[in-house]
Each structure stands twice: as C-alpha cells, then as structure tokens.
Design an enzyme around this catalytic site. Structure first.
Site, PDB file in Angstrom:
ATOM      1  N   ASP A 330      -0.104  48.376  31.906  1.00 42.51           N
ATOM      2  CA  ASP A 330      -0.749  46.875  31.261  1.00 42.51           C
ATOM      3  C   ASP A 330       0.010  45.785  32.026  1.00 42.51           C
ATOM      4  O   ASP A 330       0.870  46.025  32.638  1.00 42.51           O
ATOM      5  CB  ASP A 330      -0.661  46.993  29.709  1.00 42.51           C
ATOM      6  CG  ASP A 330      -1.628  45.915  29.137  1.00 42.51           C
ATOM      7  OD1 ASP A 330      -2.036  45.183  29.974  1.00 42.51           O
ATOM      8  OD2 ASP A 330      -1.553  45.919  28.090  1.00 42.51           O
TER       9      ASP A 330
HETATM   10  C1  BGC Z   1      -3.910  43.409  27.812  1.00 46.62           C
HETATM   11  C2  BGC Z   1      -4.935  44.418  28.295  1.00 46.62           C
HETATM   12  C3  BGC Z   1      -5.540  43.730  29.579  1.00 46.62           C
HETATM   13  C4  BGC Z   1      -4.760  43.237  30.679  1.00 46.62           C
HETATM   14  C5  BGC Z   1      -5.451  42.369  31.880  1.00 46.62           C
HETATM   15  C6  BGC Z   1      -3.224  42.639  28.705  1.00 46.62           C
HETATM   16  O1  BGC Z   1      -2.353  41.530  28.468  1.00 46.62           O
HETATM   17  O2  BGC Z   1      -3.173  43.918  27.047  1.00 46.62           O
HETATM   18  O3  BGC Z   1      -5.542  45.053  27.551  1.00 46.62           O
HETATM   19  O4  BGC Z   1      -6.485  44.660  30.339  1.00 46.62           O
HETATM   20  O5  BGC Z   1      -4.056  42.051  29.792  1.00 46.62           O
HETATM   21  O6  BGC Z   1      -5.972  41.129  31.647  1.00 46.62           O
END
Ligand code: BGC
Length: 796
Positions: A330
């Site tokens: 993530d």
């Molecule tokens: C989130 C993810 C997301 C990623 C990219 C993160 O803060 O937890 O679910 O896909 O950002 O934007």
C-alpha cells in the site's frame, strides 16, 4: 492529499491476465527470455512504482493560494535565501514558476528514470497524451522496452460513478456488480489506466471505520461472491488481454477492516481461526476468479505489519493458494514499518519486505535505493528479486501490454455514455434499502405535492461518495436535478434548511416546516457528506451528524407524513430518528445517478430490493455486533432484562446469566440481510432432498416463496446454516447462498439452493480445512433472522 498533490513523486507497479492468444507457457517463456536480458538495476526498476500527479493547468486551477505557496517553498524555489517570498509574487509569476518546476520534475523524476529502466509502474496518471508520452519513453527510449502498468484507484466507477461498494453489496447482485466494474474498466482504460486498486475485500464489522464505505460489508461469503464479480468485470471476464480490461488488485491483505476501535490504520488482532474462516476467504475466492494483483495492508496483525509478513505472502498466498500474479505494497506501507517500530530505517524495511515476498513497492522508493546494496551484502538474494520481477512481467505479458501499450487518443469518448448512466441508475435502484414503511407511506402518488427538505437533496459532490478521484460532480443528477429532468411533472417546494450535513445553524428550520405544511408529504434528505467516510475518516459517533435529527423532528411536528431518505457512507445509528419518519429509504452514497434512482423508488417505478450488507446497531456502544458471531456459552434468550427491571439496591447477581446489554439488549436495530419491499413475501414449505448427505454429497433445499401483495417485486432469498457442533466453536449462522427472485403480484415460485458438503467446510482445531460430520441447522428467508428452519446431517 495535499502532500500527494504537490509531491509529484511516487512509486509504482503493475498487474495482468492472459492476452488473447497467449498460452500460459508462452508467457512464461517470454518472461524468462526477458529476465535473462535484464541487469539487476533494471529488475529492481520493475519493482518500483512512482506516483504521478500532473501539475497541469487543470491541477493548478484547483490549487489554493496556500497550496501554491507550499509548493514553491517546498520545492526550494521561493522563500529561501536570496529568493523572493511567495507573498512578494503575483499569481501569474507563481504559476509560471510552478509550471517550469513541474516540467523539470517530470523529466528528472519520471521520464528519465523510465528511460533508465528505473520505474516499472506509475499511478495516478490519467491524461492519455501523457500516458502515451511516458509509455513511449518506456517502450522506445529504454534499453529493453518494457511497458509500464498504470494504476489508479477506480473503486466504484471512473467517470460514471456507481454506488459506493457497500451500496453495491446491498444489491446482492453479482451480475450488477460485474457490469459496474466492466463499465469502470472501459472508461478508465480509455485514458491509459490499465490497473485498478480494487476490489477492497476487507471484512468490516465496525461502522465507525470510515473505509467500511469501500468494503462489501461484514460477510465473507457475500464479499467473496461480489469481489469475484468485480474482478471479472474489471478484467474483461477472464481475458486480461482485452484492450478494455484493467487488472484488478484485491486489497488490503490482510485484516485492515478489523482496525481496533474502527480507528483507521490501527492494529488488528485476528487469531488464526478467525483469520482463516472470516478474513481470508473473500481474497481466496477473488484470486480463484483470476485477480492479477494483490495489495498488502497498513495494519500490523498480532505485531506483524502486513508488508513484512512472509507467512501471509508466501505460505498462504503463494504456497497454499498458488497465486502467480504480483503483490504491491500500500501507499508507503514499506517505509511505514519504521513508524511501526518494525524496521529501523528504509533499508531494513526494504530488506524485510523483499524477503517477505512483496514484489512491488508503492511510492517509498526504498527498493530502488537499497536493494542493490542489500544484494551485495547478501541480505536479499538475487533469486528473490528475480521472482518478484517474474511475477510482475507475467502480468504485463498476460495483459498484452507489450503489444498494446498505448491509448488510442482518436477514439470517441466513452465517458458518461448513455448505457453507463443507465447501468449506474439501475445499480443505485438495487442498492437502496427500504428500512421502514409504515401505513404504506411509500410509494408516493405522483399527483402529490412534495416538500423536498435537507442538505442531501442537492449535494452533487457528496452523493458520489468516497474515492472518486475522477468522477465529476457536474454530471451528478441529484434528487433536485431529477425533479428538473425525468420527474419535472412533480409539484414540489424545496427548502434545504441546512447547506451541508454538519451545518449547525437552525435558522431555516421554520422555513422547512412551512414547506412541509404547504405540501402533502415531506421527503427529508439527510446523511453524511462524502468526506465523513473513506480512508482516514473514522467517527466515534455515528448518529445523523450535526442538527439533522432536530430538522427531522421539526418537519415531523407539522403532522405531515415524512419520508426520510438517507445517503451515507456507513451504517448509521438511526434508532432515535425512526419515530419521526413514516418511511426510511437508506442509500449508501448512490453515485452519479442517485437522484433519479431514488425517485424511481419513491414513486414506485421501481420496487426496493436492497438488503443490508452490514448490521445496523442501535447504539455505537454495541459495536462490534454482526450476525455471524460465535455461539456463546450463555446465549441471550428471546426477551432480556432491561435497565428498568433491575430492582433498586439489588444484590450482585448475573441477571439471568446471558450475553446482552442492560441498556440496549441483545439485538441490533436491523440485522444483516434485512430490507423491505413494497411487496410482501412469504416463505413456506422448506424441504431438503435428504436428511443426511455423505462427505462428497450435495443437498438440495427447496422453499416456496410467494409474493403475497398486489405489487410485482424482487426478493433476495438467503440461505443460512449452522454447524451445531464443531472442533472449534462455530458461528450461530453463516450465509451460504443467496438469490434474487422476481415475483409478480400474487405469484409463488419454488426456489432451490444446492449446498455441497464442501460448502460447509471450515478451518477446524488443527487449522486444516475440512467438513466435519455432524448435525446442521438450515434456514431460508429474507434476512439473517429468518425463522424458517430445518436440519440435516453430514455423515463420514
Ligand atoms: C490506500 C489504498 C490505495 C492507495 C493508492 C492508499 O492510501 O490505502 O487503498 O489504493 O492509497 O491510492
């Protein structure tokens, strides 16, 4: 967000599935051929994902003065020694400097590293011209010409926004969910985005957690079915090479939805049986459906952050499930292991994650920076890097990106196509849940004069819900918009009374009362602004926010019938509001076409059929409360003692020795699976094909479902089982099947569910999955409290 918007930096990566015509072994050969030509640096580059936020005119137009000043100072172009201060510059000067800096950054941080083979994936780029320009740098200007996989959070629509995932889950309709994902893929792919970070499969038993909005609810079976449907929709129904497909990414692995107290990013403590039986199944199911990629979560579970957890990434995901796509972290979750106190610096974090089997790093850049020395020092093996790169390339080949890396910028726009808007409207119709309808207040006769009241009646941004990076509120049709469009023949007065859900000014309540008094019926649109749910937006109080409950009461005091229409990102505690509404239609933020969909339902052009994908509690203090809880040693009886029944100065007793709250009892406000219709349905005659089945057997359960009303309708019939005795304590009920059944007025149908003994398997005492012989209860009905019951047994 500000940091992300201004940062322009990032991290990367990819995904994949089979391009038409490429047999799996062909892909493997191409992967090995390419891998054998790559330098170590090029391999590590494939493991690096960078975020790209365009600093173009459109983005700059959205910057506040503060944003611009922050950018200029952070980038070292203003406010430093010998430099002008932002306050001494004109706006035009600032814009010119920002643009020049952005062009430099684009070249230094993105284009050149792509040419040098240091970036395998970009995220957040949605301009097709820029996509082509950067893909060209990868294809034609880098040594090996490896295309980039381009990611974006396409969560519930790209431009045409569908209901938030929790709303889609309320439809209990896999085909509808698949179609929505297909449309999102078509729109996204037309900009060059070829990978989405969805579906989110986190089981969510806590409505305080803001990301429950993005989840498919509390049930592993429902989540597994709908998650797989989304994967199919995004990935072109098994043909990842389809030029209209985008790779899916199941997230967040694992347990993120169980954040302590619903506080986002918090620790989770999910023990092995719960993990195996509840949290992992939706992921396994979606991987079986072909999900190309998977994202690790932010949380630590029992002390191990997911991005450094080799047990889940290797033993479960690869060894047990045979997943051959790739794993992405993530956002910065590798670097965040430092804040967790699990790694002392980025270098150690990179070592832990690479060795845990995390293939691609989103935005921290620690792999790019430290893997070369970690390999020299023998702390990470070349074979580990090779494996990660194989996983990434495999997906890029399956996606056909080598053959088809570019966007056709001459194609007519597919955004907001009529068919997409129609599908979004249908999705919003099927996602709405009718919670109350006293005296058949609904549907409304079109001849009635209606008072439209409340902040959500015309909130084009908020009705779209969370995670809509690309949705444009100018295309939203709100309820007020619908009254100017498809429903323009309706007579209405409109008094919002509150400008937004949090507003506390009651000055216009009198006007709202006058509006209600002047009409035949008041329809009050309350709920949550979209920003009150979603990532990092948890709440400890989930009542209707602000003074909305007071507004509802004021309207009810006029004596007119009141219809409460809620649009929210989570289940809310609305028990105290129920006495002030004759009917309640609950919509999880319904998306672009929410307005017309809601009126389709209110006027009876469509009949509500949504069912709750998550329990609605009476009080926030009941959380966690979910239907599939384990059997306790002292289950509460039908009637439990209330606070008022306790005698004064009563001696210490255990008050009947069962599990319940003195002040809010044992039951939620509405159980999982609940939802009314304008029709009434009756279930009868539950019969089983056999009283017992062998381990390899299948049981057929039949029930007569009758529409006992004079209105056509659709009912979601649900099948639950209970394994009465297990080697570990089993849930009181578990959903094992559901079916949407359309029934004409007065019609009855015999409906059938097949249940194999394997469907009853679970991870028992020894953590091995198997079906245990014994007796089972089975229920079929319209919610998780369905009374119609039978029993059967499974024999050795
Ligand atoms: C989130 C993810 C997301 C990623 C990219 C993160 O803060 O937890 O679910 O896909 O950002 O934007």
């Amino acid at each position: 967000m500000k940091v992300r918007k201004l940062g322009l930096l990032g991290v990367f990566i990819l995904s994949g599935i089979f391009p038409a015509g490429y047999a799996q072994n062909n892909v493997e050969k191409r992967v090995e051929d390419l891998l054998s030509k790559m330098t170590l640096e090029e391999k590590i580059g494939q493991m690096n994902q960078v975020s790209f936020f365009a600093v173009d005119d459109k983005a700059i137009a959205q910057y506040s003065d503060d944003d611009m000043d922050t950018f200029l100072v952070r980038m070292g172009i203003a406010g430093g020694q010998g430099q002008k201060k932002p306050s001494e510059m004109t706006k035009a000067e600032k814009i010119a400097l920002i643009k020049a800096e952005a062009a430099k950054m684009l070249d230094n941080n993105i284009t050149q590293p792509i040419r040098d083979g240091k970036i395998g994936s970009l995220l957040n780029i949605t301009d097709p011209v820029m996509v082509n320009r950067l893909q060209k740098a990868a294809m034609d200007e880098s040594r090996l010409g490896i295309p980039m996989i381009i990611g974006r959070d396409v969560i519930h629509g790209f431009k045409t926004i569908f209901p938030i995932p929790l709303g889609q889950a309320a439809s209990f309709n896999p085909q509808l969910v698949e179609d929505g994902a297909r449309i999102a893929a078509i729109e996204a792919r037309s900009t060059g985005v070829n990978w989405t970070f969805a579906p989110m499969l986190d089981i969510s038993r806590d409505a305080r957690w803001g990301r429950i909005a993005e989840s498919l609810g509390e049930d592993p079976y429902l989540g597994g079915q709908l998650g797989a449907a989304m994967v199919r929709g995004f990935q072109g129904n098994g043909n990842l090479g389809d030029p209209n497909a985008i790779a899916a990414c199941v997230k967040h692995f694992i347990g993120y939805g169980a954040a302590e107290g619903g506080r986002d990013y918090n620790s989770t403590n999910i023990p092995p049986h719960l993990m195996r039986n509840i949290y992992l199944p939706p992921f396994h199911n979606s991987i079986k459906a072909g999900a190309a990629t998977l994202m690790t979560s932010f949380n630590d579970n029992d002390g191990i952050p997911a991005s450094g957890n080799d047990y889940i990434l290797k033993s479960i995901l690869r060894d047990e499930w045979k997943f051959d796509g790739f794993v992405v972290s993530d956002w910065a979750s590798i670097g965040e292991m430092i804040a967790h106190g699990f790694a002392k610096n980025d270098k150690q974090a990179a070592e832990i994650s690479a060795n845990a089997g995390l293939d691609m790093e989103m935005v921290t850049g620690a792999y790019l920076k430290y893997l070369p020395e970690l390999i020299k020092e023998g702390k990470v093996a070349v074979a580990t890097v090779d494996n990660a790169v194989r996983n990434i390339l495999r997906i890029k080949f399956r996606m056909g990106l080598f053959e088809n890396p570019y966007v056709d910028t001459n194609k007519a726009s597919v955004m907001y196509a009529d068919a997409h808007m129609k599908a979004a409207r249908q999705a919003a119709v099927e996602s709405a849940i009718l919670l109350k309808n006293d005296n058949n207040t609904l549907p409304l006769a079109e001849s009635k004069k209606i008072a439209i009241i409340g902040p959500m009646a015309n909130a084009p941004h908020d009705q779209l819900g969370t995670w809509i990076f690309d949705g444009d509120k100018n295309h939203t049709v709100t309820p007020i918009g619908a009254l100017k469009g498809d429903y323009k023949h309706i007579r209405y007065v409109y008094e919002p009374a509150l400008d937004f859900s949090r507003e506390k000014n009651t000055a216009n309540f009198e006007k709202a009362k006058q509006a209600a008094a002047s009409a035949d019926v008041a329809v009050v649109f309350l709920g949550e602004e979209s920003i009150l749910s979603g990532e990092a937006h948890s709440l400890s109080n989930i009542n209707l926010i602000g003074v909305q409950s007071e507004l509802l009461k004021a309207v009810k005091s006029t004596g007119k019938p009141v219809v409460l229409v809620i649009m929210a990102g989570r289940p809310l505690t609305i028990e105290r509001d129920l006495p002030f509404a004759d009917a309640v239609l609950f919509n999880f933020h319904p998306g672009t076409m929410g307005g017309p969909a809601i009126f389709d339902l209110l006027f009876g052009k469509a009949n509500p059929s949504g069912k709750l994908p998550a329990t609605f509690v009476r009080e926030v203090g009941q959380i966690p409360m979910y239907y599939n809880h384990n059997s306790t040693g002292r289950p509460a009886p039908e009637k439990v003692m209330g606070l008022d029944e306790i005698e004064l100065e009563a001696g210490q007793t255990s008050l009947g020795n069962t599990s319940f709250y003195l002040d809010s009892g044992k039951d939620p406000l509405y159980p999982f699976g609940f939802g009314l219709s304008y029709s009434t349905f009756e279930y009868s005659g539950l019969t089983l094909s056999s009283a017992s089945i062998p381990m390899n057997g299948t049981l057929t359960a039949r029930v007569t479902l009758k529409n006992t009303s004079n209105v056509d309708g659709t009912e979601v019939a649900q099948l639950y089982v209970q394994d009465i005795v297990g080697s570990v304590v089993r849930p009181v009920r578990e959903l094992k099947g559901f079916r949407r059944v359309a029934l004409k007025a007065g019609e009855s149908k015999i409906i059938e569910f097949k249940l194999s003994a394997d469907d009853l398997s679970f991870y028992g005492r020894d953590l091995i999955k198997r079906t245990e012989a014994g007796d089972f209860n089975i229920w079929i009905g319209g919610d998780s409290n369905a009374p119609l019951k039978s029993t059967f047994s499974v024999t050795e």
